[in-house]
Design an enzyme around this catalytic site. Structure first.
Site, PDB file in Angstrom:
ATOM      1  N   TYR A   3      19.757 -18.007  19.453  1.00 19.70           N
ATOM      2  CA  TYR A   3      20.728 -19.024  19.065  1.00 19.70           C
ATOM      3  C   TYR A   3      21.278 -18.779  17.659  1.00 19.70           C
ATOM      4  O   TYR A   3      22.353 -19.260  17.311  1.00 19.70           O
ATOM      5  CB  TYR A   3      20.109 -20.416  19.124  1.00 19.70           C
ATOM      6  CG  TYR A   3      19.741 -20.893  20.518  1.00 19.70           C
ATOM      7  CD1 TYR A   3      20.195 -20.236  21.652  1.00 19.70           C
ATOM      8  CD2 TYR A   3      18.932 -22.004  20.690  1.00 19.70           C
ATOM      9  CE1 TYR A   3      19.851 -20.667  22.914  1.00 19.70           C
ATOM     10  CE2 TYR A   3      18.582 -22.454  21.966  1.00 19.70           C
ATOM     11  CZ  TYR A   3      19.047 -21.775  23.068  1.00 19.70           C
ATOM     12  OH  TYR A   3      18.696 -22.215  24.325  1.00 19.70           O
ATOM     13  N   ASP A  10      12.823 -28.637  29.187  1.00 20.09           N
ATOM     14  CA  ASP A  10      13.681 -29.400  30.099  1.00 20.09           C
ATOM     15  C   ASP A  10      13.114 -29.366  31.515  1.00 20.09           C
ATOM     16  O   ASP A  10      13.163 -30.354  32.245  1.00 20.09           O
ATOM     17  CB  ASP A  10      15.110 -28.857  30.080  1.00 20.09           C
ATOM     18  CG  ASP A  10      15.931 -29.445  28.946  1.00 20.09           C
ATOM     19  OD1 ASP A  10      15.328 -30.078  28.053  1.00 20.09           O
ATOM     20  OD2 ASP A  10      17.163 -29.269  28.942  1.00 20.09           O
ATOM     21  N   ASP A  70      13.442 -24.118  24.873  1.00 16.34           N
ATOM     22  CA  ASP A  70      14.537 -24.990  25.282  1.00 16.34           C
ATOM     23  C   ASP A  70      14.522 -25.180  26.793  1.00 16.34           C
ATOM     24  O   ASP A  70      14.605 -26.300  27.315  1.00 16.34           O
ATOM     25  CB  ASP A  70      15.852 -24.358  24.821  1.00 16.34           C
ATOM     26  CG  ASP A  70      17.040 -25.298  24.952  1.00 16.34           C
ATOM     27  OD1 ASP A  70      16.853 -26.460  25.361  1.00 16.34           O
ATOM     28  OD2 ASP A  70      18.167 -24.863  24.646  1.00 16.34           O
ATOM     29  N   ASP A 119       8.489 -16.268  32.875  1.00 11.47           N
ATOM     30  CA  ASP A 119       8.799 -16.565  34.271  1.00 11.47           C
ATOM     31  C   ASP A 119       7.577 -17.149  34.976  1.00 11.47           C
ATOM     32  O   ASP A 119       7.687 -18.106  35.766  1.00 11.47           O
ATOM     33  CB  ASP A 119       9.334 -15.327  35.009  1.00 11.47           C
ATOM     34  CG  ASP A 119       8.599 -14.045  34.642  1.00 11.47           C
ATOM     35  OD1 ASP A 119       7.678 -14.081  33.806  1.00 11.47           O
ATOM     36  OD2 ASP A 119       8.962 -12.995  35.217  1.00 11.47           O
ATOM     37  N   LYS A 144       7.950 -12.728  26.764  1.00 12.91           N
ATOM     38  CA  LYS A 144       8.391 -11.770  27.789  1.00 12.91           C
ATOM     39  C   LYS A 144       8.106 -10.372  27.242  1.00 12.91           C
ATOM     40  O   LYS A 144       8.978  -9.502  27.157  1.00 12.91           O
ATOM     41  CB  LYS A 144       9.878 -11.972  28.109  1.00 12.91           C
ATOM     42  CG  LYS A 144      10.357 -11.224  29.352  1.00 12.91           C
ATOM     43  CD  LYS A 144       9.703 -11.694  30.639  1.00 12.91           C
ATOM     44  CE  LYS A 144      10.322 -10.968  31.836  1.00 12.91           C
ATOM     45  NZ  LYS A 144       9.578 -11.231  33.092  1.00 12.91           N
TER      46      LYS A 144
END
Length: 353
Positions: A142, A250, A246, A222, A190
């Protein structure tokens, strides 16, 4: 106690849900003998419309001078639907986090027993869920540069970067939090694909030696996304980078039955901001139907951050009383039951503090 709170209602339903949290905080002040002063400030689309800047300098000064910041939501369809817009509400949120040094976001995920049947997952899967996700907040893709498109506009690029220092400081937050809980920490990355993730894992392995009491495990993002749904009770504290956090938080929000139930805190060395994790929900703005519980619970986190544990506990008990009594907005209403408005829910919680 004198408490100075910066209020940033923001966009969409932000002003409505902030109003209910203030109602509850005022009741806390009355019951426990505190004095709370509020200073309102612009942020997001509301700030762009007023002064052309999603995070004005005046807002930054107000946040810096407050004991804590209570924030509503950012986002407006007129900017969401215009990918060519040069100034966007979300830029204000990112700049606020960076400017205030809010490098760690804490998002508790717990099942409220009264809502066990509202979760899309089976009650026997979600009962006992109680974990916190610690998300790095000011680094990663970001904020990485370069970012943009080439001259022809046919190729876009974003850059994910992390330094050891950025990773270490958020890891220490997560380890210290785990020490106050069940002493289990899951590092999500990851590392089989991304160089930044390999740096995260190397750093976590080194820092873990400072916390021998904490059991650490490592999970690819994942797999973590799957396990949060498959067996959410496995987790105690999760720590991860910005974008992974993020997305995962959610996803985890549905465990509670509604996105409108999850609070969060963003903390740094000198500042702390508290906000619901949901967005601005513009379709509901002005209709008095939005769920204020996440914002009220964020206010409870704010109180606890200031060392007012009894006050925070009183707010949580009032929220539980409302849930048990079925005093909830339409997102949590059982079939055939009455739907309560945003302000009615806030009134009930405040009255039961």
């Amino acid at each position: 106690m004198e408490i100075k709170i910066a209020l940033l209602p923001g966009d969409g339903i932000g002003p409505e849900i902030i109003a209910e949290a203030v109602k509850v905080l005022d009741r806390v002040a009355e019951r426990f003998g505190h004095r709370i002063s509020y200073t309102r400030a612009l942020v997001g689309a509301a700030a762009i419309d007023a002064v052309g800047d999603p995070y004005p300098e005046e807002t930054h000064r107000i946040c810096q001078s407050a004991d804590a910041v209570l924030f509503g939501a950012i986002g407006d369809p007129k900017y969401d639907n215009d990918p060519t817009s040069k100034v966007r509400p979300e830029q204000g949120l990112l700049r606020m986090r960076k400017s205030l040094g809010l490098f760690a976001n804490l998002r508790p995920v717990a099942l409220f027993e009264a809502l066990a049947d509202r979760s899309p997952l089976r009650p026997e899967v979600v009962r006992g869920t109680d974990f916190v996700c610690v998300r790095e907040l000011t680094g990663g893709i970001y904020f990485g540069r370069p970012q943009g498109r080439d001259e022809g506009g046919k190729r876009a690029f974003d850059t994910c970067t992390y330094t050891v220092g950025e990773i270490e400081r958020v890891l220490h937050v997560a380890f210290r939090l785990a020490m106050t809980r069940r002493r289990r920490l899951t590092v999500v990355d990851k590392a089989n694909v991304l160089e930044t993730s390999r740096l995260w894992r190397e750093t976590a392995q080194r820092v873990s030696a400072e916390y021998p009491e904490v059991k650490v495990d490592y999970m690819f993002v994942d797999n973590a996304a799957m396990q949060i749904i498959r067996q959410p009770t496995h987790f105690d504290v999760i720590v991860t980078e910005n974008m992974f956090g993020d997305i995962l938080t959610d996803e985890a929000s549905v465990i509670s039955g509604s996105l409108g139930m999850l609070s969060s805190a963003s903390v740094g060395a000198d500042a702390a901001l508290f906000e619901p994790i949901h967005g601005s929900y513009p379709q509901a703005a002005g209709k008095n139907i939005a769920n204020p519980m996440a914002t009220i619970l964020s206010a409870a986190m704010l109180l606890e951050h200031l060392g007012l544990d009894a006050e925070g506990r009183a707010v949580r008990e009032a929220v539980n009383a409302a849930l048990a009594a079925g005093i909830v907005t339409e997102d949590l209403t059982a079939p055939g039951a009455r739907r309560y408005t945003t302000s009615e829910v806030g009134d009930y919680v405040a009255a039961h503090v």
